[in-house]
Write a protein that holds these residues in place. Structure first.
Motif, mmCIF file in Angstrom:
data_model
loop_
_atom_site.group_PDB
_atom_site.id
_atom_site.type_symbol
_atom_site.label_atom_id
_atom_site.label_comp_id
_atom_site.label_asym_id
_atom_site.label_seq_id
_atom_site.Cartn_x
_atom_site.Cartn_y
_atom_site.Cartn_z
ATOM 1 N N CYS A 32 0.818 -1.213 0.000
ATOM 2 C CA CYS A 32 0.000 0.000 0.000
ATOM 3 C C CYS A 32 0.858 1.274 0.000
ATOM 4 C CB CYS A 32 -0.905 0.015 1.225
ATOM 5 S SG CYS A 32 -2.027 -1.392 1.317
ATOM 6 N N CYS B 198 1.040 2.658 -3.336
ATOM 7 C CA CYS B 198 -0.210 2.597 -4.111
ATOM 8 C C CYS B 198 -0.902 3.959 -4.101
ATOM 9 C CB CYS B 198 -1.125 1.543 -3.504
ATOM 10 S SG CYS B 198 -2.713 1.404 -4.361
ATOM 11 N N CYS C 295 -7.613 3.084 2.369
ATOM 12 C CA CYS C 295 -7.679 2.546 1.000
ATOM 13 C C CYS C 295 -8.946 3.105 0.361
ATOM 14 C CB CYS C 295 -7.732 1.026 1.027
ATOM 15 S SG CYS C 295 -8.009 0.313 -0.620
ATOM 16 N N ASN D 246 -9.832 2.299 -2.887
ATOM 17 C CA ASN D 246 -10.087 1.508 -4.096
ATOM 18 C C ASN D 246 -11.338 0.658 -3.865
ATOM 19 O OD1 ASN D 246 -10.123 -0.266 -6.249
ATOM 20 N ND2 ASN D 246 -7.897 -0.510 -6.290
ATOM 21 N N CYS E 277 -2.310 -5.502 -2.039
ATOM 22 C CA CYS E 277 -3.216 -6.402 -2.745
ATOM 23 C C CYS E 277 -2.983 -6.277 -4.246
ATOM 24 C CB CYS E 277 -4.670 -6.110 -2.384
ATOM 25 S SG CYS E 277 -5.374 -4.690 -3.225
HETATM 26 S S1 SF4 Z 1 -5.740 -0.991 -3.533
HETATM 27 FE FE1 SF4 Z 1 -4.665 -2.604 -2.457
HETATM 28 S S2 SF4 Z 1 -2.521 -1.916 -2.442
HETATM 29 FE FE2 SF4 Z 1 -3.796 -0.145 -2.919
HETATM 30 S S3 SF4 Z 1 -4.198 0.857 -0.979
HETATM 31 FE FE3 SF4 Z 1 -5.916 -0.508 -1.361
HETATM 32 S S4 SF4 Z 1 -5.327 -2.403 -0.322
HETATM 33 FE FE4 SF4 Z 1 -3.463 -1.189 -0.544
#
Ligand code: SF4
Length: 213
Positions: free
Chosen positions: A151, A154, A171, A173, A188
């Motif tokens: 993360c 990310c 997060c 997403n 992830c």
């Molecule tokens: S999408 Fe996945 S890698 Fe990105 S912040 Fe959310 S949990 Fe973390």
């Protein structure tokens, strides 16, 4: 066992008019000429209960008197769970939208001179971080252990403000851990830098002719 005493105890129960005493199941000698005779209580709704009859006998006398008759729970009776004080009953998730739960004046998670200026104490920050670390978005979770990308790199991780923001962010997403707090070392496959999958996304396998097997 003194059979005369057992009969005195049994008669005392029957005089209560609650029903006949069941089998005599034991006697506890309390001392000083006092004994508790125990009988099964064969009463509807009292499975596992016992009649306890306290008998007394004065020193030098053979005359037995009845001190008390009580219906009490036996070892196999259904009993209420151990009492939990009200202040210990609340559990995470119990609060409803109109419930009020003021923080205690000496709550160690907060510092500040008055109620309007209170903010998280170092202890509050540390306890929060330790609690989250044990969760499924912490640095030791299955995802964190197996993720190809973390993360921390990310674009979907929005860091928290303050000290917690050094390790933790939200997060954002919707296909991943949307709206959850995630650790920098969590991760992830929906990481913003995950490359497009070539082909149909099916793992490549060596073809074989099953007639040859
Ligand atoms: S999408 Fe996945 S890698 Fe990105 S912040 Fe959310 S949990 Fe973390």
């Amino acid at each position: 066992m003194n059979h005369q005493a057992v009969e005195v105890a049994r008669s005392a129960i029957e005089e209560m008019g609650e029903g006949p005493a069941g089998a005599h199941v034991g006697v506890n000698v309390v001392g000083g000429g006092v004994a508790v005779h125990r009988f099964k209580a064969d009463l509807p709704g009292y499975r596992g209960w016992e009649w306890n009859v306290v008998l007394a006998c004065a020193p030098g006398s053979s005359h037995v008197t009845v001190s008390e008759v009580a219906l009490v729970t036996g070892e196999s009776a259904l009993q209420a769970p151990e009492w939990v004080p009200y202040e210990d009953r609340l559990r995470p998730g119990d609060l409803g939208p109109r419930d009020l739960l003021p923080a205690a004046a000496d709550d160690p998670r907060l510092v500040g001179d008055d109620i309007d200026s209170r903010h998280l104490s170092q202890r509050g920050i540390q306890e929060t971080s330790e609690r989250w670390e044990e969760g499924e978005t912490g640095p030791n979770s299955d995802f964190a252990q197996q993720a190809l990308r973390n993360c921390a790199t990310c674009a979907f991780m929005v860091p928290l403000t303050g000290d917690l923001g050094q390790e933790w962010g939200a997060c954002v997403n919707e296909w991943a851990f949307d709206a959850s707090v995630v650790h920098r070392e969590h991760g992830c496959g929906a990481h913003s830098a995950t490359p497009e999958v070539a082909g149909q996304g099916v793992p490549v396998a060596e073809p074989y002719d099953d007639h040859q097997i």
